[in-house]
Design a protein around this motif. Structure first.
Motif, PDB file in Angstrom:
ATOM      1  N   THR A 276     -24.049  42.215   6.755  1.00  0.00           N
ATOM      2  CA  THR A 276     -25.238  43.305   6.057  1.00  0.00           C
ATOM      3  C   THR A 276     -26.474  42.969   6.631  1.00  0.00           C
ATOM      4  O   THR A 276     -27.600  43.698   6.911  1.00  0.00           O
ATOM      5  CB  THR A 276     -25.160  43.211   4.376  1.00  0.00           C
ATOM      6  OG1 THR A 276     -23.953  43.540   4.047  1.00  0.00           O
ATOM      7  CG2 THR A 276     -26.445  43.975   4.166  1.00  0.00           C
TER       8      THR A 276
ATOM      9  N   ALA B  14     -28.587  45.460   9.151  1.00  0.00           N
ATOM     10  CA  ALA B  14     -30.027  45.813   8.718  1.00  0.00           C
ATOM     11  C   ALA B  14     -31.143  45.383   9.803  1.00  0.00           C
ATOM     12  O   ALA B  14     -31.903  45.971  10.196  1.00  0.00           O
ATOM     13  CB  ALA B  14     -30.527  45.272   7.435  1.00  0.00           C
TER      14      ALA B  14
ATOM     15  N   ALA C 208     -32.753  50.955   6.588  1.00  0.00           N
ATOM     16  CA  ALA C 208     -32.415  49.404   6.869  1.00  0.00           C
ATOM     17  C   ALA C 208     -32.900  48.503   5.541  1.00  0.00           C
ATOM     18  O   ALA C 208     -32.139  47.690   5.186  1.00  0.00           O
ATOM     19  CB  ALA C 208     -33.397  48.980   8.034  1.00  0.00           C
TER      20      ALA C 208
ATOM     21  N   ILE D  23     -30.340  49.077   2.907  1.00  0.00           N
ATOM     22  CA  ILE D  23     -28.860  48.433   3.083  1.00  0.00           C
ATOM     23  C   ILE D  23     -29.251  46.905   2.907  1.00  0.00           C
ATOM     24  O   ILE D  23     -28.159  46.224   2.398  1.00  0.00           O
ATOM     25  CB  ILE D  23     -28.815  48.740   4.830  1.00  0.00           C
ATOM     26  CG1 ILE D  23     -28.242  50.024   5.121  1.00  0.00           C
ATOM     27  CG2 ILE D  23     -27.714  47.853   5.207  1.00  0.00           C
ATOM     28  CD1 ILE D  23     -28.329  50.616   6.517  1.00  0.00           C
ATOM     29  N   LEU D  24     -30.345  46.207   3.295  1.00  0.00           N
ATOM     30  CA  LEU D  24     -30.406  44.956   3.026  1.00  0.00           C
ATOM     31  C   LEU D  24     -30.349  44.747   1.586  1.00  0.00           C
ATOM     32  O   LEU D  24     -29.875  43.519   1.218  1.00  0.00           O
ATOM     33  CB  LEU D  24     -31.863  44.291   3.514  1.00  0.00           C
ATOM     34  CG  LEU D  24     -32.024  42.962   3.826  1.00  0.00           C
ATOM     35  CD1 LEU D  24     -30.846  42.504   4.424  1.00  0.00           C
ATOM     36  CD2 LEU D  24     -33.340  42.622   4.249  1.00  0.00           C
TER      37      LEU D  24
ATOM     38  N   ARG E   9     -26.085  52.861   3.895  1.00  0.00           N
ATOM     39  CA  ARG E   9     -25.382  52.273   5.017  1.00  0.00           C
ATOM     40  C   ARG E   9     -24.353  53.534   5.355  1.00  0.00           C
ATOM     41  O   ARG E   9     -24.189  53.354   6.848  1.00  0.00           O
ATOM     42  CB  ARG E   9     -24.464  51.392   4.128  1.00  0.00           C
ATOM     43  CG  ARG E   9     -23.407  50.514   5.095  1.00  0.00           C
ATOM     44  CD  ARG E   9     -22.739  49.617   4.189  1.00  0.00           C
ATOM     45  NE  ARG E   9     -21.563  50.176   3.430  1.00  0.00           N
ATOM     46  CZ  ARG E   9     -20.312  50.379   3.961  1.00  0.00           C
ATOM     47  NH1 ARG E   9     -20.045  50.155   4.893  1.00  0.00           N
ATOM     48  NH2 ARG E   9     -19.464  51.025   2.956  1.00  0.00           N
TER      49      ARG E   9
ATOM     50  N   LEU F  41     -21.998  47.159  10.021  1.00  0.00           N
ATOM     51  CA  LEU F  41     -22.140  47.807   8.704  1.00  0.00           C
ATOM     52  C   LEU F  41     -20.698  48.320   8.201  1.00  0.00           C
ATOM     53  O   LEU F  41     -20.477  48.714   7.212  1.00  0.00           O
ATOM     54  CB  LEU F  41     -23.213  48.914   8.659  1.00  0.00           C
ATOM     55  CG  LEU F  41     -24.531  48.402   8.856  1.00  0.00           C
ATOM     56  CD1 LEU F  41     -25.293  49.532   8.689  1.00  0.00           C
ATOM     57  CD2 LEU F  41     -24.839  47.520   7.730  1.00  0.00           C
TER      58      LEU F  41
END
Length: 174
Positions: free
Chosen positions: A36, A40, A104, A107-108, A115, A159
Motif C-alpha cells: 500500500t 501510494a 494517493a 490509498i495511504l 485504490r 495495489l
C-alpha cells in the motif's frame, strides 16, 4: 490465512480457487502493508512526472505555437487562440493531477474505492499504450511513454496485491 504478524500470506501456485475465494477476516487493527505504501508512493511519483511533463510543455509551447498552422474544418486559428489552448490543457491536467494526488493520500489511509479507481485508470493507460503500439506503430521510448507505462504497471502490481486489498477492506464485515 495470515502469518504470525497478521498479514495475508502469499498464495501457493497450487492453491484451490475455492480457498482463494474465501473472504479475508475482519481486522480493523491491521498494520499498513508495504504494498500500500509503495502503491501510494508510485501514484505520487506519477503525479510528479505529470507536473514535470506539464512544465516541459509550458516551456515548449511558444515554439509549438509558432510552428503550428491550425486549420480545423476551414477555420484558421490565430497563435493567440492556440495559446489559450495551453491554459485549457494546463487546467484540465492540473485537476487530473490534483485528483491523482488526493487518491494517493486516500490509498495511504486505507480507502478501497480510490485504490480501485487508480487501478482502473492504470489498466486503461496500459491498454491504450498497447493499442497505440499495435495499431499505430508508436514506439515506446523513454521520452514518450516508457516512464508512464512502467509507473502504471508498478502501481497496478502494488495495489492489486492481496495485502493491499486486505488493508483497504479491513473494516468490511464479511
Amino acid at each position: 490465512m495470515t502469518d504470525a504478524a497478521g498479514a495475508p500470506r502469499k498464495r501457493a501456485a497450487f492453491e484451490s480457487p475455492a480457498r482463494l475465494a474465501r473472504p479475508l477476516p475482519f481486522d480493523p487493527g491491521m498494520k499498513r502493508p508495504m504494498s500500500t505504501v509503495a502503491g501510494a508512493a508510485l501514484v505520487l511519483l506519477r503525479v510528479a512526472t505529470g507536473v514535470l511533463w506539464l512544465l516541459s510543455l509550458g516551456v515548449q509551447w511558444p515554439a509549438l505555437v509558432g510552428e503550428a498552422d491550425a486549420d480545423i474544418a476551414g477555420i484558421s486559428l490565430t497563435p493567440d487562440q492556440i495559446g489559450t489552448g495551453f491554459i485549457a490543457v494546463a487546467v484540465v491536467m492540473g485537476l487530473v493531477l490534483l485528483a491523482d494526488g488526493a487518491f494517493a493520500v486516500l490509498i495511504l489511509r486505507g480507502h478501497n474505492i480510490p485504490r480501485v479507481i487508480v487501478m482502473t485508470f492504470s489498466t486503461i493507460s496500459i491498454g491504450s499504450a498497447f493499442v497505440t503500439w499495435w495499431a499505430q506503430g508508436q514506439e515506446i521510448r523513454i521520452h514518450t511513454t516508457l516512464v508512464t507505462l512502467s509507473l502504471d504497471i508498478l502501481v497496478l502490481l502494488a495495489l492489486s496485491s492481496r495485502s493491499a486489498a486486505a488493508y483497504a477492506r479491513r473494516f468490511e464485515r464479511r
